[in-house]
Design a protein around this motif. Sequence first.
Motif, PDB file in Angstrom:
ATOM      1  N   UNK A 100      50.459  66.605  53.596  1.00  0.00           N
ATOM      2  CA  UNK A 100      50.249  67.584  52.527  1.00  0.00           C
ATOM      3  C   UNK A 100      51.204  67.334  51.359  1.00  0.00           C
ATOM      4  N   UNK A 101      52.466  67.003  51.660  1.00  0.00           N
ATOM      5  CA  UNK A 101      53.411  66.704  50.578  1.00  0.00           C
ATOM      6  C   UNK A 101      52.920  65.521  49.749  1.00  0.00           C
ATOM      7  N   UNK A 130      71.242  61.572  64.725  1.00  0.00           N
ATOM      8  CA  UNK A 130      70.607  60.321  65.103  1.00  0.00           C
ATOM      9  C   UNK A 130      69.109  60.377  65.264  1.00  0.00           C
ATOM     10  N   UNK A 131      68.502  61.561  65.133  1.00  0.00           N
ATOM     11  CA  UNK A 131      67.053  61.708  65.261  1.00  0.00           C
ATOM     12  C   UNK A 131      66.409  61.633  63.876  1.00  0.00           C
ATOM     13  N   UNK A 132      65.449  60.751  63.733  1.00  0.00           N
ATOM     14  CA  UNK A 132      64.743  60.591  62.457  1.00  0.00           C
ATOM     15  C   UNK A 132      63.950  61.844  62.110  1.00  0.00           C
ATOM     16  N   UNK A 133      63.966  62.220  60.817  1.00  0.00           N
ATOM     17  CA  UNK A 133      62.970  63.151  60.301  1.00  0.00           C
ATOM     18  C   UNK A 133      62.500  62.643  58.948  1.00  0.00           C
ATOM     19  N   UNK A 134      61.233  62.889  58.660  1.00  0.00           N
ATOM     20  CA  UNK A 134      60.639  62.433  57.402  1.00  0.00           C
ATOM     21  C   UNK A 134      60.372  63.610  56.476  1.00  0.00           C
ATOM     22  N   UNK A 135      60.055  64.755  57.044  1.00  0.00           N
ATOM     23  CA  UNK A 135      59.823  65.948  56.216  1.00  0.00           C
ATOM     24  C   UNK A 135      61.028  66.868  56.267  1.00  0.00           C
ATOM     25  N   UNK A 136      61.245  67.543  57.402  1.00  0.00           N
ATOM     26  CA  UNK A 136      62.340  68.511  57.501  1.00  0.00           C
ATOM     27  C   UNK A 136      63.000  68.442  58.869  1.00  0.00           C
ATOM     28  N   UNK A 197      61.106  66.424  52.363  1.00  0.00           N
ATOM     29  CA  UNK A 197      59.875  66.828  51.693  1.00  0.00           C
ATOM     30  C   UNK A 197      59.877  68.334  51.489  1.00  0.00           C
ATOM     31  N   UNK A 198      58.871  68.832  50.786  1.00  0.00           N
ATOM     32  CA  UNK A 198      58.907  70.221  50.326  1.00  0.00           C
ATOM     33  C   UNK A 198      58.578  71.243  51.394  1.00  0.00           C
ATOM     34  N   UNK A 207      61.380  74.001  50.762  1.00  0.00           N
ATOM     35  CA  UNK A 207      62.179  73.420  49.675  1.00  0.00           C
ATOM     36  C   UNK A 207      61.236  72.934  48.579  1.00  0.00           C
ATOM     37  N   UNK A 208      60.705  73.860  47.792  1.00  0.00           N
ATOM     38  CA  UNK A 208      59.658  73.515  46.828  1.00  0.00           C
ATOM     39  C   UNK A 208      60.041  72.434  45.823  1.00  0.00           C
ATOM     40  N   UNK A 209      61.347  72.255  45.578  1.00  0.00           N
ATOM     41  CA  UNK A 209      61.761  71.292  44.564  1.00  0.00           C
ATOM     42  C   UNK A 209      62.205  69.954  45.171  1.00  0.00           C
TER      43      UNK A 209
END
Length: 298
Positions: A100-101, A130-136, A197-198, A207-209
């Motif tokens: 969606x982002x 140490x854990x990957x996140x791509x959005x939040x 990401x938002x 985090x809209x911005x």
Amino acid sequence: MSKRPHIRFIINPTSGPRNKQDVAAQIQAHLDHGKFSHEVVYTERAGHAPELAGEAARCGCAMVVAVGGDGTVNEVARGLLHTETALAILPRGSGNGLARHLQVPMAVDGALRVLNQGHITTIDSGSINGHLFVTTAGIGFDAYISSVFAGSTKRGLQSYVELVMKEVRNYRHLPVKASINGAVIDTHCFVMAFANAAQYGNNAYIAPEADIQDGLLDVCLVRKLDIIKALNLSYSMLTNQLAHADSAEYFKTTHVQVETEEPMMFHADGEYMGKASAFDVQIQPLSLKIVTPQINLV
């Protein structure tokens, strides 16, 4: 004639409302076979997708497509981080936060049209302990909800909101000490979210911005809430107005360290990771190649 770029589709057969044969048939019908060769593989267990993605990257695949929800996207991304192989997404989950982002269409045929265009860019990722996140990622109430939601058979925005409203009354705020940009914040915490990401997914914006290519984390701190503020917070998230809500504070940074008096739950891309008393959260600038529509990603 040059060899066609090869794509590996990694399908999580437990994600989404349709069966895996239907998705494979749509891939066959809508992929541009004049541009790409492809294969379809299926995950057999949790943690299988990073292995399949990493293998594809080592074999020189041009793209690996995560066919599933945010958990599948996270697992595929783990196998592709810091490689030349691009992640692509066919959204099949309940939240689909990264898709969606990036404005990837939710329908399989639309997502495949984006794939056929072959527009690749590079985005940031983050890590929490140490854990990957791509959005939040986050600690506090959102992690608690992730732990409860993981055991629920219901999915979708309505079920998520119902769960939040049920649990928010009894959630116990815990003291935290956070080091952000050289300042120490000592407070009680309802949520501390670390956003690349938002949104979480389902167009619930934390985090809209947030800019997924700026080399910064957007840290959203929500201190103690009563039920009225919690309802207002939920409304602000769902209407993309949280950046202007008086219940949330924002910081932009590259690195956050958090200490807690007792273990707190945490999540990465909505997946419950467990508990810890210390958290190290960092941005990894421009670490993941990804297929997107040709849009401005801010």
